[in-house]
Design a protein around this motif. Structure first.
Motif, short mmCIF file in Angstrom:
data_model
loop_
_atom_site.label_atom_id
_atom_site.label_comp_id
_atom_site.label_asym_id
_atom_site.label_seq_id
_atom_site.Cartn_x
_atom_site.Cartn_y
_atom_site.Cartn_z
N ALA A 1 0.83 -1.21 0.00
CA ALA A 1 0.00 0.00 0.00
C ALA A 1 0.86 1.26 0.00
CB ALA A 1 -0.94 0.01 1.21
N TRP A 2 0.34 2.26 -0.68
CA TRP A 2 0.90 3.62 -0.64
C TRP A 2 -0.25 4.57 -0.39
CZ3 TRP A 2 -0.37 7.86 -3.74
CH2 TRP A 2 0.44 9.00 -3.58
N ARG A 3 -0.05 5.53 0.52
CA ARG A 3 -1.12 6.47 0.84
C ARG A 3 -0.55 7.88 1.01
NH1 ARG A 3 -5.66 4.57 1.07
NH2 ARG A 3 -6.51 6.53 1.90
N GLN B 1 1.73 14.32 4.12
CA GLN B 1 2.19 13.04 4.66
C GLN B 1 2.10 11.96 3.58
OE1 GLN B 1 0.80 11.96 8.53
NE2 GLN B 1 0.48 14.05 9.20
N ARG B 2 3.10 11.10 3.57
CA ARG B 2 3.14 9.97 2.64
C ARG B 2 3.53 8.72 3.44
NH1 ARG B 2 1.25 13.71 0.61
NH2 ARG B 2 1.73 14.75 -1.37
N GLN B 3 2.95 7.59 3.07
CA GLN B 3 3.32 6.35 3.74
C GLN B 3 3.35 5.20 2.74
OE1 GLN B 3 -0.35 5.82 6.39
NE2 GLN B 3 -0.16 3.76 5.53
N PHE B 4 4.27 4.28 2.98
CA PHE B 4 4.33 3.04 2.20
C PHE B 4 4.41 1.89 3.20
CE2 PHE B 4 6.87 -0.50 0.61
CZ PHE B 4 6.14 -0.85 -0.52
N SER B 5 3.64 0.84 2.94
CA SER B 5 3.68 -0.33 3.82
C SER B 5 3.65 -1.61 2.99
CB SER B 5 2.51 -0.30 4.81
OG SER B 5 1.27 -0.33 4.13
N GLN B 6 4.30 -2.62 3.52
CA GLN B 6 4.31 -3.95 2.91
C GLN B 6 4.17 -4.98 4.02
OE1 GLN B 6 4.54 -5.32 -0.44
NE2 GLN B 6 3.88 -7.01 0.87
N GLU B 7 3.16 -5.82 3.88
CA GLU B 7 2.93 -6.88 4.85
C GLU B 7 2.86 -8.21 4.13
OE1 GLU B 7 -0.21 -8.15 8.42
OE2 GLU B 7 -0.42 -6.23 7.37
N ALA C 1 5.53 -10.62 8.37
CA ALA C 1 6.55 -9.58 8.43
C ALA C 1 5.92 -8.29 7.91
CB ALA C 1 7.76 -9.95 7.60
N PHE C 2 6.36 -7.18 8.46
CA PHE C 2 5.75 -5.90 8.15
C PHE C 2 6.83 -4.84 8.02
CE2 PHE C 2 3.78 -1.87 9.58
CZ PHE C 2 2.77 -1.76 8.65
N ALA D 1 9.82 -1.79 11.22
CA ALA D 1 9.86 -3.15 10.66
C ALA D 1 9.57 -4.13 11.78
CB ALA D 1 11.21 -3.44 10.03
N ALA D 2 8.92 -5.23 11.43
CA ALA D 2 8.53 -6.18 12.47
C ALA D 2 8.36 -7.57 11.89
CB ALA D 2 7.23 -5.75 13.14
N ALA D 3 8.59 -8.55 12.74
CA ALA D 3 8.21 -9.94 12.46
C ALA D 3 7.29 -10.37 13.59
CB ALA D 3 9.44 -10.84 12.41
N PHE D 4 6.20 -11.03 13.25
CA PHE D 4 5.21 -11.37 14.26
C PHE D 4 4.60 -12.73 13.94
CE2 PHE D 4 3.19 -8.95 10.91
CZ PHE D 4 2.03 -9.65 10.63
N GLY D 5 4.03 -13.34 14.96
CA GLY D 5 3.40 -14.63 14.75
C GLY D 5 2.49 -15.01 15.89
N LYS D 6 1.52 -15.85 15.57
CA LYS D 6 0.56 -16.31 16.56
C LYS D 6 0.23 -17.78 16.28
CE LYS D 6 -2.75 -15.16 19.74
NZ LYS D 6 -2.51 -14.47 21.02
#
Length: 835
Positions: free
Chosen positions: A350-352, A379-385, A402-403, A468-473
């Motif tokens: 996503a880009w916003r 404001q600008r943002q880029f995200s990748q999940e 991962a995010f 940046a993050a790594a996560f799990g459940k």
């Protein structure tokens, strides 16, 4: 338990009903599917303000399709139709339906969403910190609550998750999450139209079109909305109504069914809001510790000034600076789901953008004190999940991901003081006397308008935020009834900024005297913050029966540290205190117990959750008593605690009648905050010392006996701002099957009520800024034919309750208290039709 008694009383008083609606199908279901309730297929999107008795409501709160009763999370779900019928067409209006959710806004940028009293520090927004409540639209994280103030368009359902969610979601959210899911493209042609008209020249129109572009391969959806409304406050200076609405929004989607196990959905949206907004107006006057001749009443009299009304609910003002709250927001994203058999791989890219162009009147009255206050921002943002989630139900289910997130903000701040600023903001000692004679002697700076008239601060602010993050459940099904679900998150945050404030006099000089520097101080600093942290949670849930579920959870979470981007406090020499440029992360320990039940053949749904959350290094908005500090800055309070009980319930005593009642008891307080800003009644006097201790609260100084104010106050044990201890939402709907104009449907009568007890509207509780509790009643009556036709008349705030959204103080401890009156009674008619 007192909360249960209050709940039962509210149920007995409810005269009407909310329809037994259900949420959208799980995201893995084909577009256009319907869910099943009590064995009957019904249109999706009709879930009411609480999960209704009878039926399985499918949600994706844990990133897989589950019924809401089986999810061991305190959450609520609202369908798109219910959002329209209750008038909750944006995030701000959800608070009347969700007792645990608080939303406060003086304009779109200065907005905050809190869940269970946590999320964002109460006060004006500081871009350098995170929001604790995550806003997600079609799985895309919105970095600023302001960028989520758009009108809901083509919404399928909305989920409110309470408590930390960092091990399931890309961006860490320590207070909760709001998930908005829009309707997906359909391969079957369909169209929807909705039109609303009401008083205050209110008009809202919405549409959506969907169908196949390539049969069974490509489908598209286009939707849009427009909302306009006259303002609710009349400005006698400009002869205009302010606090209006002027919104448009467009959203497009394209679904590619690239293979039986692979689908790609592309999204694009654009929203523009351009209202004449947002006015805060005269509410009352309280006595501070300033000298009596420097209190609001004396200063106003010296100018011969009187506000057009001293009753805010006359809704009249005389603000003399332009008001504007223009924003443009939008973006594009791609959602990819690839079914690998045992698991599904999901990618969200996503880009916003968000462009903010404001103008405010920050002295809140019709005198030229602060003539310009604006902070345009881009404001600008880029995200990748990326996520991998197991399919089906196995002995061990999992979601790992991962995010990556990157955000930039550029702000161009401007503040200009006017001809009345010297008298209001400078201290002439005991030499000022009100009246035509003006000041004695006339050479005192406070008596010389030229000292501050035209004093201008131009601020250039830059911000970069990388996360940046790594996560799990995991979900380990120990038995058919017992589940143990641990989660883990590793997070890295880096924030850098630059703040340059150039201050010039009215003559254009950068050489300032001490009085001028005390109001607007030149500052240059480059704050920097980076940090790693590890957080985690564990949930144990047990199914006593298919309809009775228990869970207990513990979460250790962190809210990222931040940097101050609104200017720093000054020392005794009016130089910025550089040690306050950064704030430490919040450390959160959250405990929760919950019970979810459905009884009497699922005609009764009753869910209850108890929570206890403690936060070390709570991020608070503070000031240090300076006259020119308009925005405050951030600092770490020692410790806060919030605890409480929440109830979500729904009843269907017989076919045609549905009743819901939700309640929240929230006890949130500062456990330890020994150097907090003092409230207005303990501010504005001469600095206290060992020989001159602090004077009593609200005691004004005189020519012979000045009052003394503490440098800071110990507010340990006081309640947190913006939080009502008690909050309820309740309502009912009764429908009668009938046939009208060839449509088989229902005539329905509905009522939705809400109540919130009083709350503090100042970072340190003040007797002057406590907002009284209030209750609201909304009614509707109409005819609906399944998902084809719905026409209804509505009445909101039916008894024209006068209440404030919030209260605030005028800069400089003059004692002026300003308020933002909430909407008066409104009424209208809505017609929606599907084809």
């Amino acid at each position: 338990m007192s909360i249960t008694l209050a709940l039962l009383l509210s149920l007995q008083a409810a005269p009407a009903a909310v329809p037994p609606e259900q949420a959208a199908p799980p995201e893995s279901a084909p577009a256009g599917d319907q869910v099943t309730v009590d064995g009957e297929r019904e249109p999706s999107g009709r879930l009411g303000p609480a999960q209704q008795g009878g039926g399985d409501i499918v949600v994706t709160a844990r990133r897989r399709a589950e019924t809401v009763q089986n999810v061991p999370i305190a959450m609520s779900v609202i369908g798109g139709t219910a959002l329209a019928e209750t008038g909750a067409y944006n995030v701000g209006r959800l608070t009347q339906l969700q007792p645990s959710l608080q939303f406060y806004s003086t304009n779109p940028r200065n907005s905050a969403a809190n869940i269970r009293g946590l999320g964002a520090p109460f006060g004006l927004t500081n871009d350098g910190i995170e929001q604790g409540v995550g806003i997600y639209v079609d799985q895309v994280y919105y970095a600023r609550i302001a960028s989520a103030t758009f009108d809901f368009t083509d919404t399928e359902r909305l989920e409110v998750l309470r408590g930390p969610q960092g091990t399931l979601y890309g961006k860490n959210t320590t207070a909760g999450a709001i998930n908005v899911t829009t309707r997906k493209p359909s391969f079957t042609p369909e169209a929807r139209v909705e039109m609303t008209g009401g008083n205050l020249d209110f008009f809202q129109g919405k549409f959506s079109l969907s169908g196949a572009l390539v049969e069974d391969v490509v489908a598209a959806r286009l939707s849009g909305s427009i909302t306009t409304r006259r303002g609710t406050i009349y400005n006698v200076t400009t002869d205009k109504w302010v606090n209006s609405q002027d919104n448009i929004g467009l959203r497009g989607q394209m679904l590619f069914q690239a293979a039986p196990n692979l689908d790609i959905t592309l999204y694009a949206d654009y929203n523009r809001q351009d209202p004449e907004c947002c006015a805060q107006i005269f509410a009352r006057v309280g006595t501070t510790q300033r000298p009596i001749n420097r209190q609001y009443e004396a200063l106003a009299a010296a100018f011969g000034y009187e506000p057009p009304s001293r009753n805010a609910f006359d809704r009249i003002t005389d603000l003399d600076s332009p008001l504007r709250a223009k924003q443009e927001l939008g973006g594009a994203s791609a959602l990819v789901n690839w079914d690998l058999g045992p698991a599904t791989l999901t990618s969200v890219t996503a880009w916003r953008f968000w462009n903010w162009l404001p103008s405010n009147d920050r002295d809140f009255i019709g005198l030229p004190i602060t003539t310009v206050s604006a902070n345009p921002s881009q404001q600008r943002q880029f995200s990748q999940e990326l996520r991998l989630g197991s399919n089906g139900k196995n002995d061990v289910d999992y979601t790992v991901g991962a995010f990556f997130f990157h955000q930039t903000i550029d702000t161009q701040g401007l503040q200009v003081q006017g001809a009345a600023a010297s008298r209001f903001l400078l201290n002439p000692g005991n030499l000022v006397v009100p009246g035509a004679a003006g000041c004695i002697p006339a050479t005192a700076n406070a008596c010389n308008p030229a000292i501050l008239d035209g004093l201008t601060s131009r601020n250039t602010i830059g911000f970069k935020n990388t996360s940046a993050a790594a996560f799990g459940k995991l979900a380990w099904h120990v038995t058919d009834r017992l589940e143990i679900a641990p989660g883990l998150r590793v997070n890295y945050d880096k924030k850098t900024g630059d703040y340059v404030s150039v201050v010039t006099t009215g003559a254009g000089s950068t050489t300032l005297n001490s009085d001028q520097r005390g109001v607007l101080a030149p500052q240059v600093y480059t704050p920097d913050f980076d940090d790693w942290n590890i957080s985690g949670d564990i949930t144990v849930s047990y199914d006593f029966s298919p309809d009775i579920h228990y869970y207990a959870s513990y979460a250790k979470s962190y809210k990222s540290g931040g940097i101050n981007l609104s200017g720093l406090p000054l020392d005794a020499n009016n130089n910025p205190i550089l040690t306050s440029a950064t704030v430490k992360p919040e450390s959160v320990n959250a405990f929760e117990l919950g019970l979810k039940t459905q009884l009497l053949d699922r005609r009764v749904t009753f869910n209850i959750a108890g929570f206890w959350t403690e936060i070390e290094d709570y991020q608070a908005t503070v000031t240090n008593g300076q006259l020119g500090v308009l925005r405050g800055y951030l600092a770490n309070a020692g410790k806060v605690r919030t605890r409480g009980v929440e109830i979500d319930s729904a009843f269907r005593p017989f076919d045609g009648l549905n009743i819901y009642a939700n309640a929240a008891f929230t006890d949130a307080k500062y456990v330890r905050f020994v150097d907090a800003p003092c409230p207005p009644e303990l501010s504005g006097g001469t600095a206290a010392s060992a020989t001159n201790p602090a004077s009593p609260a609200g005691q004004a100084g005189t020519a012979t006996a000045p009052s003394f104010s503490p440098a800071n106050c110990d507010v340990s044990g006081q309640r947190l701002p913006g939080i009502s201890k008690w909050a309820f939402s309740y309502g009912a709907e009764y429908n009668i099957p009938t046939r009208i104009a060839g449509y088989d449907g229902q005539i329905y009568f509905g009522y939705d009520g809400s109540y919130r007890s009083d709350f503090s509207s100042n970072p340190s509780e003040s007797i002057y800024t406590n907002v009284s509790g209030y209750s609201l009643s909304n009614f509707r009556v109409g005819f609906r034919a399944d998902d084809q036709l719905n026409i209804f008349a509505w009445l909101r705030n039916a008894f024209d309750q006068d209440y404030y959204d919030l209260l605030a103080t005028q800069s400089g401890n003059t004692g002026l208290i300003v308020g933002q009156p909430a909407d008066p009674r409104t009424y209208g008619v809505t017609l929606s039709k599907s084809f």
